[in-house]
Design an enzyme around this catalytic site. Structure first.
Site, PDB file in Angstrom:
ATOM      1  N   ASP A  32      89.723  62.141  47.253  1.00 45.23           N
ATOM      2  CA  ASP A  32      90.475  61.157  47.257  1.00 45.23           C
ATOM      3  C   ASP A  32      91.915  61.666  47.813  1.00 45.23           C
ATOM      4  OD1 ASP A  32      91.841  58.652  45.187  1.00 45.23           O
ATOM      5  OD2 ASP A  32      91.942  58.967  47.151  1.00 45.23           O
ATOM      6  N   ASP A 216      94.445  58.313  53.516  1.00 45.09           N
ATOM      7  CA  ASP A 216      93.620  58.121  52.458  1.00 45.09           C
ATOM      8  C   ASP A 216      92.132  58.175  52.320  1.00 45.09           C
ATOM      9  OD1 ASP A 216      93.748  55.724  49.564  1.00 45.09           O
ATOM     10  OD2 ASP A 216      92.980  57.615  49.643  1.00 45.09           O
TER      11      ASP A 216
HETATM   12  N1  D5V Z   1      92.671  56.018  46.768  1.00 45.34           N
HETATM   13  C1  D5V Z   1      91.664  55.064  46.490  1.00 45.34           C
HETATM   14  C2  D5V Z   1      90.868  55.387  45.565  1.00 45.34           C
HETATM   15  O1  D5V Z   1      89.964  56.499  45.876  1.00 45.34           O
HETATM   16  C3  D5V Z   1      90.052  54.163  45.284  1.00 45.34           C
HETATM   17  S1  D5V Z   1      88.941  54.588  43.313  1.00 45.34           S
HETATM   18  C4  D5V Z   1      87.590  54.006  43.848  1.00 45.34           C
HETATM   19  C5  D5V Z   1      87.164  52.677  43.237  1.00 45.34           C
HETATM   20  C6  D5V Z   1      85.992  52.250  43.290  1.00 45.34           C
HETATM   21  C7  D5V Z   1      85.005  52.789  44.022  1.00 45.34           C
HETATM   22  C8  D5V Z   1      85.451  54.153  44.504  1.00 45.34           C
HETATM   23  C9  D5V Z   1      86.328  54.542  44.413  1.00 45.34           C
HETATM   24  C10 D5V Z   1      90.731  53.000  45.078  1.00 45.34           C
HETATM   25  O2  D5V Z   1      90.692  52.107  46.399  1.00 45.34           O
HETATM   26  C11 D5V Z   1      91.777  52.314  47.046  1.00 45.34           C
HETATM   27  C12 D5V Z   1      92.582  53.569  46.371  1.00 45.34           C
HETATM   28  O3  D5V Z   1      92.144  53.275  45.026  1.00 45.34           O
END
Ligand code: D5V
Length: 325
Positions: A32, A216
Site C-alpha cells: 500500500d 496509491d
Molecule cells: N491506501 C488505501 C488502503 O490500502 C485501503 S485499506 C484496505 C481496506 C479494506 C480492504 C483492503 C484494504 C483503504 O482504501 C483506500 C486507502 O485506504
C-alpha cells in the site's frame, strides 16, 4: 540487495496481494503506497476474526522481539481500520531481507478487512513520517532496507486480471515500453503526492488543469475532481450518478472512452475497458472513475496504475515515474 516479488489481484482487481515471510511465516499482504504501517493478522486476535487468514504468531518465531512499550492504531480513508502491538522481526520480500523490521501485530481489525479472506495485512510503502506506531514511530519496510538496495527505489507492475510484480532496488526495462516520465513528489503529507497537469476524454482535446494527486496501490479506483469526472461520464450514454451505489454507474455494455492523464508532460492512457469496474446488476456496472469529494486530493489507484509501469523513487528528491506497460 535487490529483488522481485509477485503480486496477484483479488476479484475485480480490488487489491493486489504479495507473499511475504514474517519471522519465517508466509502471509499474503496488500502493498500500500498510501500508508506506512506494516501490519499483519496475528494470533493475538479473537479466533473468530482470524478465520480464513494466515496469521503471524510471534511466539512461534525464533527471531521476534516484543516492542512492549509500542502500540499502533490506523484509520484508512475508506473508513476501515486496525490496531495492535508491535514486534521486531525478520521480514523477507522476494529476496530482500529486513533483519529487524517493525511488525505491527493486529489485536483488532475492522469488518472491511475480515471479509477480505485472502488479505493477511498491509505492507505500507508511503513515507515513514505517517507511520502510526507510538510512542516510538517506526520505519516502513522500504525505508528499513533502502540503504541496502542497489538504487533507493521500488517499482509497481500491476496488471488487469493477471499476476504482476513489485521490484525493489532496480528498474526492469523489460516491464515497460517507451520512456518513463517523472513528476516531482511533495512528501509533506507523507504520501507519493504529485500534480497532474491535465486530462483528455477519449479522442477529445487535452484540458490543461492542475490537480493534486497521489499514487496509491492500495486504492482500487481512480478518484478525480468532480468536474473531470462529469466531463468523462458526460461522454457515456446511460451513465448516471447513483446515490444508492455511492457513485457513477454505466450500462455494462457501454463502449467506454479511454481516460488520459497528463503527468510529467506526457499522456498516460487508461483503456476505457478498465473503467467498467464491476457489475452491480445484470445491466448496471460501477464506474472505475469516481469523484474525489472528501478525500482532499485525487487518487491514482489500481484502475490507473494497472495501465502503467510505476517507479517510486525514494532518492533525496523523491519522484514518481510512469511508463506504458
Ligand atoms: N491506501 C488505501 C488502503 O490500502 C485501503 S485499506 C484496505 C481496506 C479494506 C480492504 C483492503 C484494504 C483503504 O482504501 C483506500 C486507502 O485506504
Amino acid at each position: 540487495q535487490q529483488g522481485e516479488v509477485s503480486n496477484t489481484p483479488e476479484a475485480h482487481d480490488q487489491s493486489y496481494l504479495c507473499p511475504v515471510t514474517v519471522g519465517g511465516q508466509t502471509l499474503n499482504l496488500d502493498f500500500d503506497t498510501g500508508s506506512a504501517d506494516l501490519w499483519v493478522y496475528s494470533t493475538l486476535m479473537p479466533t473468530s476474526e482470524q478465520r480464513g487468514h494466515s496469521v503471524y504468531n510471534p511466539d512461534s518465531s525464533s527471531s521476534s522481539n516484543a516492542q512492549s512499550d509500542n502500540s499502533w492504531t490506523i484509520q484508512y480513508s475508506d473508513g476501515s481500520g486496525a490496531s495492535g502491538t508491535v514486534y521486531a522481526d525478520k521480514v523477507v520480500v522476494g529476496s530482500v531481507t529486513a533483519t529487524s523490521q517493525a511488525v505491527e501485530a493486529a489485536t483488532s481489525v475492522s469488518s472491511a478487512f475480515i471479509k477480505e479472506t485472502h488479505n493477511d495485512g498491509l505492507l505500507g510503502l508511503a513515507f515513514s513520517s505517517i507511520n502510526t506506531v507510538q510512542p516510538t514511530q517506526q520505519t516502513t519496510f522500504f525505508d528499513t532496507v533502502k540503504s541496502t538496495l542497489a538504487k533507493p527505489l521500488f517499482t509497481a507492475h500491476l496488471k488487469k486480471g493477471a499476476p504482476g510484480s513489485y521490484d525493489f532496488g532496480y528498474i526492469d526495462t523489460s516491464k515497460y515500453t517507451g520512456s518513463i516520465t517523472y513528476a516531482h513528489v511533495d512528501t509533506s503529507n507523507g504520501l507519493w503526492e504529485f500534480t497532474a497537469s491535465g486530462y483528455a476524454v477519449g479522442s477529445g482535446s487535452t484540458v490543461a488543469t492542475p490537480y493534486d494527486s497521489i499514487a496509491d496501490t492500495g486504492t482500487s479506483l481512480l478518484y478525480l475532481p468532480t468536474e473531470i469526472v462529469a466531463a468523462y461520464y458526460g461522454e457515456v450514454n446511460g451513465a448516471m450518478y447513483d446515490s444508492s451505489q455511492g457513485g457513477y454507474t454505466v450500462p455494462c455494455d457501454s463502449n467506454l472512452p479511454d481516460f488520459v492523464a497528463i503527468i510529467g508532460g506526457s499522456r498516460h492512457t487508461v483503456p476505457g475497458s478498465y473503467i467498467n469496474y464491476a457489475p452491480i446488476s445484470e445491466t448496471s456496472c460501477f464506474g472505475g472513475i469516481q469523484a474525489n469529494d472528501g478525500i482532499g486530493h485525487s487518487v491514482f489507484g489500481d484502475v490507473f496504475l494497472k495501465s502503467q509501469f510505476v517507479v517510486f523513487d525514494g532518492s533525496n528528491s523523491p519522484r514518481v515515474g510512469f511508463a506504458k506497460q
